[in-house]
Design a protein around this motif. Sequence first.
Motif, short mmCIF file in Angstrom:
data_model
loop_
_atom_site.label_atom_id
_atom_site.label_comp_id
_atom_site.label_asym_id
_atom_site.label_seq_id
_atom_site.Cartn_x
_atom_site.Cartn_y
_atom_site.Cartn_z
N ASP A 181 0.88 -1.04 -0.08
CA ASP A 181 -0.07 0.15 -0.03
C ASP A 181 0.91 1.16 -0.01
O ASP A 181 0.69 2.26 -0.74
CB ASP A 181 -0.93 -0.02 1.26
CG ASP A 181 -1.67 1.28 1.38
OD1 ASP A 181 -2.82 1.59 0.59
OD2 ASP A 181 -1.54 2.06 2.07
N SER A 182 1.94 1.20 0.70
CA SER A 182 2.69 2.61 0.93
C SER A 182 4.12 2.31 0.92
O SER A 182 4.82 3.35 1.34
CB SER A 182 2.34 3.30 2.15
OG SER A 182 2.38 2.35 3.26
N ARG A 220 1.17 7.37 -8.48
CA ARG A 220 1.20 6.36 -7.16
C ARG A 220 1.98 5.01 -7.65
O ARG A 220 1.72 4.48 -8.83
CB ARG A 220 -0.22 6.20 -7.03
CG ARG A 220 -0.55 5.53 -5.56
CD ARG A 220 -1.79 5.04 -5.24
NE ARG A 220 -2.00 4.91 -3.71
CZ ARG A 220 -1.40 3.82 -2.92
NH1 ARG A 220 -0.46 3.16 -3.60
NH2 ARG A 220 -1.49 3.73 -1.73
#
Length: 342
Positions: free
Chosen positions: A290-291, A308
């Motif tokens: 996710d990050s 992203r």
Amino acid sequence: MKKISFFLVLLAVIGCQNNDDGYTNIPVELEVPAHFPEVTYNLAHNPLTKNGIELGRKLFYEGAVSSTGTVSRGTCHEQKYAFTHHGHTFSRGVNDLEGTRNTPPVQNMAFLENFAWDGATGHLDLFPVIPITTEVEMDETLENVIEKLKNKPDYKALFAAAFEDGEVNSENFLLAFSQFMVTMISADAKYDKYINNQVQLTEIEQQGLVLFEQKCASCHATALFSDGSFRNNGLQPNTKLNDLGRSVVTGFTEDNYKFKVPSLRNIAVTAPYMRDGRFGTLEAVLAFYDSGVVDSQTLDPLLRSGERLGIATTAEERVAIIAFLNILTDNTFLTDERFSEK
């Protein structure tokens, strides 16, 4: 279950094999789950037999394959953890030496085209040579292993019962290993029962399945939960190792930091995760995607969406995905006596 059709013909032709002592070696049919891909291993070259499989199982747990006589394949591949080295960040070998990669599971090998994190070999018969000859694993030579087996009381009879020529040699050694590993099929998890309309999923498991298909199944594809490809998944390289992955095998810089997509079968029992075992929980793995994904020239395009990086998930979605991953645990496989040390 699908049956290997040519093998039925083979059975009709050869029946049971007998050696000079009248010992019967019974051919074995490989049962393939209907929802699995086709077998890639060449069974025509190495037909399965009862004695060949049993010899392979004994060799899997044989310490003589290592220089110290104490480390077997079963030492680093523990059955109750899907044949991984549970709790170890890196593989451990002779004299407790530490390798540079996490130990992958041994399961569903009959369906794979490449083996090891970097695909160092494309043939299952050659796969055992890698750990045997690696200094921090078995630190042995195949020639020495065969000589040690020749001096062990049981093996002459076991090889004679398993192979027509009866020779204790490297070829038969590797063929027996493969026969055993080919039978190690994991296909009886709750997920498989769901696919076969035997059980229903809970609400959260169903939610996890939908999310998994949306966010994960592009790489973790088919009933193997891996498409067998090599990808850079965005891990920050470990500067102490500088493990380049697939490019070590191919020599191509475009393969830098690409590693084989691991199967997610039995993932709940195979911690720690990633090729260097850096994550101890599935929660940490999903949080990374996710990050935590790091950009590089060879980053897989599926992990790049505009500005992203990674795979966006909410905390609630991660809980559901993990609920789904938990139903990939195959307790039948993890306790099957056919694969255990006897």
